[in-house]
Design an enzyme around this catalytic site. Structure first.
Site, PDB file in Angstrom:
ATOM      1  N   LYS A   1       4.121  16.129   8.534  1.00 57.38           N
ATOM      2  CA  LYS A   1       2.824  15.453   8.495  1.00 57.38           C
ATOM      3  C   LYS A   1       2.605  14.745   7.162  1.00 57.38           C
ATOM      4  O   LYS A   1       2.730  15.356   6.109  1.00 57.38           O
ATOM      5  CB  LYS A   1       1.712  16.475   8.731  1.00 57.38           C
ATOM      6  CG  LYS A   1       0.397  15.844   9.136  1.00 57.38           C
ATOM      7  CD  LYS A   1      -0.503  16.913   9.753  1.00 57.38           C
ATOM      8  CE  LYS A   1      -1.740  16.366  10.379  1.00 57.38           C
ATOM      9  NZ  LYS A   1      -1.575  15.481  11.500  1.00 57.38           N
TER      10      LYS A   1
ATOM     11  N   GLY B   1       4.090  19.675   1.100  1.00 56.67           N
ATOM     12  CA  GLY B   1       5.556  19.637   1.169  1.00 56.67           C
ATOM     13  C   GLY B   1       6.088  18.247   1.463  1.00 56.67           C
ATOM     14  O   GLY B   1       7.076  17.803   0.868  1.00 56.67           O
ATOM     15  N   CYS B   2       5.438  17.556   2.368  1.00 58.89           N
ATOM     16  CA  CYS B   2       5.878  16.205   2.744  1.00 58.89           C
ATOM     17  C   CYS B   2       5.674  15.231   1.590  1.00 58.89           C
ATOM     18  O   CYS B   2       6.495  14.346   1.364  1.00 58.89           O
ATOM     19  CB  CYS B   2       5.139  15.742   3.997  1.00 58.89           C
ATOM     20  SG  CYS B   2       5.493  16.803   5.422  1.00 58.89           S
ATOM     21  N   THR B   3       4.584  15.406   0.853  1.00 62.54           N
ATOM     22  CA  THR B   3       4.321  14.552  -0.303  1.00 62.54           C
ATOM     23  C   THR B   3       5.375  14.804  -1.382  1.00 62.54           C
ATOM     24  O   THR B   3       5.916  13.856  -1.955  1.00 62.54           O
ATOM     25  CB  THR B   3       2.898  14.809  -0.848  1.00 62.54           C
ATOM     26  OG1 THR B   3       1.964  14.504   0.196  1.00 62.54           O
ATOM     27  CG2 THR B   3       2.609  13.943  -2.053  1.00 62.54           C
TER      28      THR B   3
ATOM     29  N   ALA C   1       8.667  13.148  -0.131  1.00 60.92           N
ATOM     30  CA  ALA C   1       8.591  11.681  -0.152  1.00 60.92           C
ATOM     31  C   ALA C   1       8.600  11.148  -1.593  1.00 60.92           C
ATOM     32  O   ALA C   1       9.260  10.150  -1.886  1.00 60.92           O
ATOM     33  CB  ALA C   1       7.348  11.208   0.586  1.00 60.92           C
TER      34      ALA C   1
END
Length: 149
Positions: free
Chosen positions: A40, A45-47, A50
């Site tokens: 998401k 974690g995704c930030t 990325a």
């Protein structure tokens, strides 16, 4: 989770990016491509993942790699994520999960004792001929570039 392995041909795909442009695997013919699937946009974690890839983007470019992020988020959410963190690569808005399912990264997950279906954080490295050269299933979000490079 995924059944794809090193040596397999990468699934052909076509999806919209954060700006509504159609992106396909063919667009990357003759280039090495990192396709990372994340659960998401704008979550911690995704930030971290990325931004780690963003911070090492020039190294990837110097080694001939392009990068593509994929989640089931909407174009608008992907656009906000890309703009907020100034991500230099496209993010696919795979709301119908066609790309996610083609790569086999959708399935049962557990979080805080609850089971649900979601995206398994997985990265595929695809060579110039469209063949998978690496599959990373245990992604270190804060040091993902080092895992790939």
């Amino acid at each position: 989770m995924t059944t794809l392995k090193v040596g397999d041909k990468a699934p052909d795909f076509s999806a919209f990016d954060q700006d509504g442009n159609t992106i396909t695997l063919k667009d990357y013919e003759g280039k090495k491509l990192v396709v990372f699937f994340y659960p998401k946009a704008s979550t911690p974690g995704c930030t971290a993942e990325a931004c780690n890839l963003k911070d090492n983007y020039h190294t990837f470019q110097n080694k001939g790699f392009e990068i593509l992020g994929v989640s089931a988020d909407s174009e608008k959410r992907q656009q906000n994520f890309k703009n907020k963190y100034e991500l230099p690569y496209p993010l696919l808005a795979d709301e119908d999960k066609k790309v996610i399912e083609a790569f086999g990264v959708w399935g049962p997950k557990k979080f805080m004792g609850k089971e649900y279906d979601g995206i398994h954080r997985t990265t595929f490295v695809i060579d110039e001929k469209g063949i998978i050269s690496e599959v990373i299933t245990k992604v270190k979000t804060k040091d993902h570039a080092a895992q790939i490079l």
